[in-house]
Design a protein around this motif. Structure first.
Motif, PDB file in Angstrom:
ATOM      1  N   TRP A  23      72.621  51.326  90.586  1.00 24.24           N
ATOM      2  CA  TRP A  23      74.242  51.561  90.612  1.00 24.24           C
ATOM      3  C   TRP A  23      75.513  52.009  88.960  1.00 24.24           C
ATOM      4  N   GLY A  24      75.247  52.111  88.300  1.00 24.69           N
ATOM      5  CA  GLY A  24      76.003  52.785  87.219  1.00 24.69           C
ATOM      6  C   GLY A  24      75.380  52.220  85.249  1.00 24.69           C
ATOM      7  N   GLU A  25      76.072  53.050  85.056  1.00 25.28           N
ATOM      8  CA  GLU A  25      75.491  52.712  82.985  1.00 25.28           C
ATOM      9  C   GLU A  25      75.088  51.144  82.614  1.00 25.28           C
ATOM     10  N   GLY A  26      73.946  50.181  83.311  1.00 25.17           N
ATOM     11  CA  GLY A  26      74.193  49.102  82.666  1.00 25.17           C
ATOM     12  C   GLY A  26      74.198  48.141  84.309  1.00 25.17           C
ATOM     13  N   LEU A  27      74.332  48.611  85.645  1.00 24.10           N
ATOM     14  CA  LEU A  27      75.206  47.780  86.479  1.00 24.10           C
ATOM     15  C   LEU A  27      73.738  48.184  87.853  1.00 24.10           C
ATOM     16  N   PHE A  28      73.946  46.598  87.894  1.00 22.15           N
ATOM     17  CA  PHE A  28      71.728  46.423  88.733  1.00 22.15           C
ATOM     18  C   PHE A  28      72.331  45.748  89.928  1.00 22.15           C
ATOM     19  N   GLY A  29      71.853  46.310  90.871  1.00 23.75           N
ATOM     20  CA  GLY A  29      71.924  45.132  92.131  1.00 23.75           C
ATOM     21  C   GLY A  29      72.904  45.593  93.101  1.00 23.75           C
ATOM     22  N   ALA A  30      72.620  45.124  93.997  1.00 26.40           N
ATOM     23  CA  ALA A  30      73.728  45.099  95.003  1.00 26.40           C
ATOM     24  C   ALA A  30      75.108  44.139  94.914  1.00 26.40           C
ATOM     25  N   GLU A  31      74.067  43.384  94.623  1.00 22.60           N
ATOM     26  CA  GLU A  31      75.835  42.164  94.139  1.00 22.60           C
ATOM     27  C   GLU A  31      76.649  42.949  93.433  1.00 22.60           C
ATOM     28  N   ALA A  32      76.271  42.786  92.249  1.00 24.85           N
ATOM     29  CA  ALA A  32      76.661  43.784  90.687  1.00 24.85           C
ATOM     30  C   ALA A  32      77.760  45.016  91.221  1.00 24.85           C
ATOM     31  N   ALA A  33      77.087  45.546  92.160  1.00 23.10           N
ATOM     32  CA  ALA A  33      77.706  47.530  92.236  1.00 23.10           C
ATOM     33  C   ALA A  33      78.943  47.360  93.446  1.00 23.10           C
ATOM     34  N   LEU A  57      69.036  45.740  73.093  1.00 30.08           N
ATOM     35  CA  LEU A  57      69.611  45.064  73.433  1.00 30.08           C
ATOM     36  C   LEU A  57      71.084  45.814  73.868  1.00 30.08           C
ATOM     37  N   ARG A  58      71.180  46.657  75.121  1.00 33.72           N
ATOM     38  CA  ARG A  58      72.194  47.616  75.646  1.00 33.72           C
ATOM     39  C   ARG A  58      72.347  45.906  76.840  1.00 33.72           C
ATOM     40  N   PRO A  59      73.878  45.943  77.789  1.00 38.47           N
ATOM     41  CA  PRO A  59      74.126  44.755  78.619  1.00 38.47           C
ATOM     42  C   PRO A  59      73.477  45.786  79.697  1.00 38.47           C
ATOM     43  N   VAL A  60      73.525  44.298  80.390  1.00 37.00           N
ATOM     44  CA  VAL A  60      72.585  44.561  81.984  1.00 37.00           C
ATOM     45  C   VAL A  60      73.847  43.730  82.314  1.00 37.00           C
ATOM     46  N   GLU A  61      74.256  44.693  83.716  1.00 32.56           N
ATOM     47  CA  GLU A  61      74.961  43.865  85.001  1.00 32.56           C
ATOM     48  C   GLU A  61      74.281  43.356  85.847  1.00 32.56           C
ATOM     49  N   ARG A  62      73.923  42.788  86.450  1.00 32.88           N
ATOM     50  CA  ARG A  62      72.709  41.823  87.415  1.00 32.88           C
ATOM     51  C   ARG A  62      72.956  40.529  87.764  1.00 32.88           C
ATOM     52  N   GLU A  63      73.329  40.212  89.803  1.00 30.74           N
ATOM     53  CA  GLU A  63      73.012  39.248  89.345  1.00 30.74           C
ATOM     54  C   GLU A  63      72.016  38.709  90.492  1.00 30.74           C
ATOM     55  N   TRP A  64      70.875  38.456  90.740  1.00 29.98           N
ATOM     56  CA  TRP A  64      70.259  38.588  91.892  1.00 29.98           C
ATOM     57  C   TRP A  64      70.413  37.855  92.989  1.00 29.98           C
ATOM     58  N   VAL A  65      70.515  38.420  94.100  1.00 27.43           N
ATOM     59  CA  VAL A  65      70.754  37.594  95.763  1.00 27.43           C
ATOM     60  C   VAL A  65      69.582  37.862  95.942  1.00 27.43           C
ATOM     61  N   PRO A  66      69.618  37.257  97.098  1.00 26.75           N
ATOM     62  CA  PRO A  66      68.780  36.207  98.464  1.00 26.75           C
ATOM     63  C   PRO A  66      69.513  37.856  99.915  1.00 26.75           C
ATOM     64  N   SER A  83      64.152  45.185  86.607  1.00 25.28           N
ATOM     65  CA  SER A  83      63.146  46.361  86.478  1.00 25.28           C
ATOM     66  C   SER A  83      62.431  46.691  85.082  1.00 25.28           C
ATOM     67  N   THR A  84      62.279  48.109  85.239  1.00 22.22           N
ATOM     68  CA  THR A  84      61.376  47.946  84.157  1.00 22.22           C
ATOM     69  C   THR A  84      62.925  48.612  82.576  1.00 22.22           C
ATOM     70  N   LEU A  85      63.799  49.370  83.875  1.00 22.26           N
ATOM     71  CA  LEU A  85      65.183  50.247  83.346  1.00 22.26           C
ATOM     72  C   LEU A  85      66.031  49.275  82.661  1.00 22.26           C
ATOM     73  N   MET A  86      66.150  47.858  83.416  1.00 22.20           N
ATOM     74  CA  MET A  86      66.228  46.516  82.542  1.00 22.20           C
ATOM     75  C   MET A  86      65.736  46.209  81.564  1.00 22.20           C
ATOM     76  N   LEU A  87      64.395  46.230  81.703  1.00 17.72           N
ATOM     77  CA  LEU A  87      63.674  44.991  80.420  1.00 17.72           C
ATOM     78  C   LEU A  87      63.597  46.546  79.296  1.00 17.72           C
ATOM     79  N   GLY A  88      64.031  47.495  79.530  1.00 22.24           N
ATOM     80  CA  GLY A  88      64.629  48.632  78.451  1.00 22.24           C
ATOM     81  C   GLY A  88      65.146  47.951  77.567  1.00 22.24           C
ATOM     82  N   ARG A  89      66.750  47.694  78.142  1.00 21.65           N
ATOM     83  CA  ARG A  89      67.685  47.705  78.353  1.00 21.65           C
ATOM     84  C   ARG A  89      68.249  46.778  77.778  1.00 21.65           C
ATOM     85  N   TRP A  90      67.218  45.697  77.894  1.00 20.83           N
ATOM     86  CA  TRP A  90      66.791  44.097  77.172  1.00 20.83           C
ATOM     87  C   TRP A  90      66.622  44.216  75.911  1.00 20.83           C
ATOM     88  N   LEU A  91      66.188  44.778  75.891  1.00 14.87           N
ATOM     89  CA  LEU A  91      64.994  45.393  74.270  1.00 14.87           C
ATOM     90  C   LEU A  91      65.968  46.279  73.214  1.00 14.87           C
TER      91      LEU A  91
END
Length: 236
Positions: free
Chosen positions: A163-173, A58-67, A48-56
């Motif tokens: 789903w929270g600060e730096g928390l993205f996606g159903a699996e991480a949540a 240098l803020r942490p992103v917690e996300r595990e893509w699952v099908p 997501s653009t929010l995730m890209l913004g955090r990476w740029l």
């Protein structure tokens, strides 16, 4: 004097032609980039653009893509029941709801974003509210619905939702709040996650406030009323 005036007009015309040509080239490359992204994002994990913004920054992103097959149908149905009950019947934009909002005599008092529009916003556009961004959401949602189909739209949505600060996606949540995989979420847990989406920073599905308990109760009731209307997004 006449020669100077003519020269200035020619210079001005040349500048306008250059700006116009530059805008055309920029538009062409933006459209081409969008087409490439739509095709590529049909098959690969999507940020997501929010995730890209955090990476740029240098803020942490917690996300595990699952099908989609590894996400509980309870959560799929919960987000449809909570956010977009006509998801399976529209083509990216719920014109019935959008017209109702626009015709409100007191002005728009609620959103009319479908899950597809929210997905397009999260993946292609910037956060915040503006008429420009909303105007871009509509064609992007229609194209995404056509290019990806309902299951892929939901799959992307559930993997980029915050789903929270730096928390993205159903699996991480699911792991963060319930210490289990997204595939094992119960209806109550799914309803809490769906109920938290309007305000994911302040609402904690693991320790629900009275407001979140009330919201998740409404989601559970809507899940029961949804019937087969949410089946279009379930994995085959």
């Amino acid at each position: 004097m006449a020669d100077a005036s003519a020269e200035r007009r020619e210079t001005g015309s040349g500048l306008l032609a250059w700006v116009f040509g530059w805008c055309l080239r920029l538009t062409f490359w933006l459209v081409l980039a969008l087409v490439v992204a739509l095709v590529l994002y049909r098959f690969v994990p999507v940020p997501s653009t929010l995730m890209l913004g955090r990476w740029l920054t240098l803020r942490p992103v917690e996300r595990e893509w699952v099908p989609l097959e590894r996400i509980s149908p309870n959560l799929i149905r919960a987000v449809i029941a909570s956010e977009d009950q006509r998801f399976c019947s529209h083509r990216g934009v719920d014109w019935v709801e959008l017209n109702a909002v626009m015709e409100d005599e007191d002005g728009p008092s609620r959103g009319a974003s479908t899950l597809t529009m929210q997905t397009a916003k999260n993946v292609f556009l910037w956060p915040g509210r503006s008429y420009i961004r909303k105007g871009l959401e509509i064609p992007l949602a229609m194209v995404s619905d056509l290019a990806w189909g309902k299951p892929r739209v939901i799959e992307v949505y559930l993997n980029v939702a915050e789903w929270g600060e730096g928390l993205f996606g159903a699996e991480a949540a699911a792991q963060h709040y319930f210490r289990k995989s997204a595939a094992r979420l119960t209806p109550v847990e799914a309803a809490r996650l769906a109920g938290a989406l309007p305000n994911p920073i302040l609402r904690n599905p693991g320790k629900p406030s009275r407001a979140l308990q009330s919201a998740s109760g409404r989601v559970l009731r809507r899940m029961g009323q949804l019937g087969s209307l949410g089946n279009c997004a379930l994995p085959g």
